[in-house]
Design an enzyme around this catalytic site. Sequence first.
Site, PDB file in Angstrom:
ATOM      1  N   GLU A   1      15.413  40.851 -20.410  1.00 55.54           N
ATOM      2  CA  GLU A   1      16.762  40.760 -20.061  1.00 55.54           C
ATOM      3  C   GLU A   1      17.115  40.031 -18.946  1.00 55.54           C
ATOM      4  O   GLU A   1      16.767  40.561 -17.736  1.00 55.54           O
ATOM      5  CB  GLU A   1      17.219  42.096 -20.186  1.00 55.54           C
ATOM      6  CG  GLU A   1      18.917  42.283 -20.676  1.00 55.54           C
ATOM      7  CD  GLU A   1      19.517  42.351 -19.416  1.00 55.54           C
ATOM      8  OE1 GLU A   1      20.013  41.405 -18.842  1.00 55.54           O
ATOM      9  OE2 GLU A   1      19.996  43.368 -18.897  1.00 55.54           O
TER      10      GLU A   1
ATOM     11  N   CYS B   1      24.670  40.716 -14.882  1.00 52.88           N
ATOM     12  CA  CYS B   1      23.928  39.363 -15.329  1.00 52.88           C
ATOM     13  C   CYS B   1      24.912  38.905 -16.589  1.00 52.88           C
ATOM     14  O   CYS B   1      24.929  37.668 -16.681  1.00 52.88           O
ATOM     15  CB  CYS B   1      22.665  39.762 -16.299  1.00 52.88           C
ATOM     16  SG  CYS B   1      22.892  41.438 -16.971  1.00 52.88           S
TER      17      CYS B   1
ATOM     18  N   LYS C   1       8.500  50.022 -12.345  1.00 48.30           N
ATOM     19  CA  LYS C   1       8.458  49.656 -11.084  1.00 48.30           C
ATOM     20  C   LYS C   1      10.050  49.393 -10.602  1.00 48.30           C
ATOM     21  O   LYS C   1      10.525  48.650 -11.135  1.00 48.30           O
ATOM     22  CB  LYS C   1       7.739  48.647 -10.543  1.00 48.30           C
ATOM     23  CG  LYS C   1       7.737  48.060  -9.168  1.00 48.30           C
ATOM     24  CD  LYS C   1       7.343  46.817  -8.843  1.00 48.30           C
ATOM     25  CE  LYS C   1       8.483  45.688  -8.755  1.00 48.30           C
ATOM     26  NZ  LYS C   1       9.558  46.221  -8.020  1.00 48.30           N
TER      27      LYS C   1
ATOM     28  N   GLU D   1      23.100  30.764 -11.863  1.00 47.40           N
ATOM     29  CA  GLU D   1      23.611  32.016 -11.656  1.00 47.40           C
ATOM     30  C   GLU D   1      23.706  32.285 -10.282  1.00 47.40           C
ATOM     31  O   GLU D   1      22.634  32.493  -9.413  1.00 47.40           O
ATOM     32  CB  GLU D   1      22.721  32.935 -12.322  1.00 47.40           C
ATOM     33  CG  GLU D   1      23.199  34.543 -12.251  1.00 47.40           C
ATOM     34  CD  GLU D   1      22.297  35.422 -13.246  1.00 47.40           C
ATOM     35  OE1 GLU D   1      21.120  35.315 -13.057  1.00 47.40           O
ATOM     36  OE2 GLU D   1      22.876  36.334 -13.834  1.00 47.40           O
TER      37      GLU D   1
HETATM   38  P1  ADP Z   1      16.490  39.105  -7.869  1.00 48.23           P
HETATM   39  O1  ADP Z   1      16.381  37.725  -7.884  1.00 48.23           O
HETATM   40  O2  ADP Z   1      18.013  39.370  -8.368  1.00 48.23           O
HETATM   41  O3  ADP Z   1      16.069  40.046  -6.667  1.00 48.23           O
HETATM   42  P2  ADP Z   1      14.316  39.534  -9.411  1.00 48.23           P
HETATM   43  O4  ADP Z   1      14.067  38.887 -10.618  1.00 48.23           O
HETATM   44  O5  ADP Z   1      13.828  38.656  -8.341  1.00 48.23           O
HETATM   45  O6  ADP Z   1      15.927  39.546  -9.041  1.00 48.23           O
HETATM   46  O7  ADP Z   1      13.765  40.829  -9.238  1.00 48.23           O
HETATM   47  C1  ADP Z   1      13.862  41.811 -10.506  1.00 48.23           C
HETATM   48  C2  ADP Z   1      12.746  42.625 -10.489  1.00 48.23           C
HETATM   49  O8  ADP Z   1      11.372  41.909 -10.683  1.00 48.23           O
HETATM   50  C3  ADP Z   1      12.480  43.525  -9.294  1.00 48.23           C
HETATM   51  O9  ADP Z   1      11.920  44.815  -9.435  1.00 48.23           O
HETATM   52  C4  ADP Z   1      11.279  42.650  -8.449  1.00 48.23           C
HETATM   53  O10 ADP Z   1      10.555  43.412  -7.609  1.00 48.23           O
HETATM   54  C5  ADP Z   1      10.570  42.217  -9.591  1.00 48.23           C
HETATM   55  N1  ADP Z   1       9.859  40.972  -9.376  1.00 48.23           N
HETATM   56  C6  ADP Z   1      10.111  39.980  -8.558  1.00 48.23           C
HETATM   57  N2  ADP Z   1       9.075  39.062  -8.631  1.00 48.23           N
HETATM   58  C7  ADP Z   1       8.111  39.387  -9.377  1.00 48.23           C
HETATM   59  C8  ADP Z   1       6.921  38.799 -10.059  1.00 48.23           C
HETATM   60  N3  ADP Z   1       6.383  37.716  -9.548  1.00 48.23           N
HETATM   61  N4  ADP Z   1       6.203  39.598 -10.785  1.00 48.23           N
HETATM   62  C9  ADP Z   1       6.752  40.644 -11.424  1.00 48.23           C
HETATM   63  N5  ADP Z   1       7.981  41.284 -10.946  1.00 48.23           N
HETATM   64  C10 ADP Z   1       8.504  40.779  -9.976  1.00 48.23           C
END
Ligand code: ADP
Length: 500
Positions: A270, A304, A195, A402
């Site tokens: 990661e 990161c 995804k 961060e």
């Molecule tokens: P950022 O805060 O930098 O946008 P995230 O950790 O929110 O980073 O997002 C990284 C990835 O995790 C994206 O592909 C996002 O769609 C996905 N993501 C965000 N929330 C969830 C969740 N609750 N479960 C699974 N994947 C998630």
Amino acid sequence: MDTIAPDSRLSKPTKTFLSHQHQLLIDGKWVAAASGKTFSVYNPATGAVMAQVAEADKEDVDRAVRAARRAFDEGPWRKMTGSQRGRLMWKLADLIEQHLEEFAEIESIDNGKPLAVARAADVPLTADMFRYMGGWATKITGSTIPWSAPNEFLSYTVREPVGVVGQIIPWNFPLLMAAWKLAPALAAGCTIVLKAAEQTPLSALRLGELIQEAGFPGGVVNILAGYGETAGAALAAHDDVDKVAFTGSTEVGKLIVKAAAGNLKKVSLELGGKSPTVIFGDADIEAAIPGAAGAIFFNHGQCCCAGSRLYAHKNVFDRIVEGVSGEAKKIKVGPGLDPATNMGPLVSEEQFERVTGYIESGIEEGAKIVTGGKKAGGDGGYFVEPTVLTGTKPSMKVVREEIFGPVVCAEPFDDADLERIAKKANDTIYGLAASVWTKDISKAHKMANLIRSGTVWINCHNVFDASLPFGGYKQSGWGREMGGEVLANYSEIKAVTAKL
Ligand code: ADP
């Protein structure tokens, strides 16, 4: 919502790709989302919508996982040799290189990064990753275990693919993060549902087209675009997924762990960082200044491992701060497609609000802005000036959390005791990376030993190679990406014992 006409500076292949209907790759076919829904993808340099993409949700995750399961259990993939898998990966690497310009453009308009950076870093490193991991496909071996009763039993181990893997990636290096995830899983013989991040799904979808062109059997790689809370959460929780690999924030990493508990799928993470750049009084200052600036400002600080906490010995602190601020002022902030641009917009409005919010919180808590701190660039885009803060304290939010933007907190140290200096560097919940700047090789290696992080750079920062393991101590993650170590994320070890 209507999308606007593509930027006239884009090449014909990129314009053609943007004009496509952007669908989901499931079981070797491009399909609409089961709900029929799409979502908008924005150009961060203008804030305008540039594409509509099929929005995957739980039902699409189910379809993709079914396809990956079938491809793993019954498809030709399982019977292919490591050499056949490696050859497909090399073919994919060649195709990526043939489309370098197109990928660089897609990455630049989707993520915001300068076209020159995507051309020189993101795309070639992506091709490299598939080549390097393609080599591993024939080298995944077990071992023969010497028994305490050697003539009674013979034991050996084999490494087998973990099975169906769910992979969730972020938006900071959209194509490269897809490669970091896909390449080792393919080398190990897994099948995959990947995804992409909702902010930047386009390069992963284009990569899906090349995966088909390279000849991977249908269902081996399924690519979804959609939101984290819906598609991402469904993938992390899916009972028929054997392993989930995630790159993103520590906050979401913890949600992934909870979601994975249902079927106890394997998890690798990661996550975030708050990496220190430590400059000693005996460092080569002329190298340390651009080094410390690059550590935080590369990719707009959206790394990161960005060197977001800068510690410099008091004898050189003023020169370092002045030098890094000078480097910041030289950075031309503008749209990624503009050849003069050194730093593009942040990826999204949300990220813009987050980064500027952190700068404000730093000021409220008593930090001083040496340079930057304001919105930059033209109307509409999410541009922020590269920012240097001093007068920060270890308790401040800007030092602890961060920011994921071009903001560095600089603090002097007045100490010769390496343990105490390392304690400062280690004063964080994270442990992803660090850099140490000194001409004294003993000091450099002693510091490398004292710092608790997955990577320590000496007289450099943000240096990567497909062969080097990368990942975090503490709350920066579980497991390692890249190198031979990443294969542990995608394989199970089986011990076979025969009675003689
Ligand atoms: P950022 O805060 O930098 O946008 P995230 O950790 O929110 O980073 O997002 C990284 C990835 O995790 C994206 O592909 C996002 O769609 C996905 N993501 C965000 N929330 C969830 C969740 N609750 N479960 C699974 N994947 C998630």
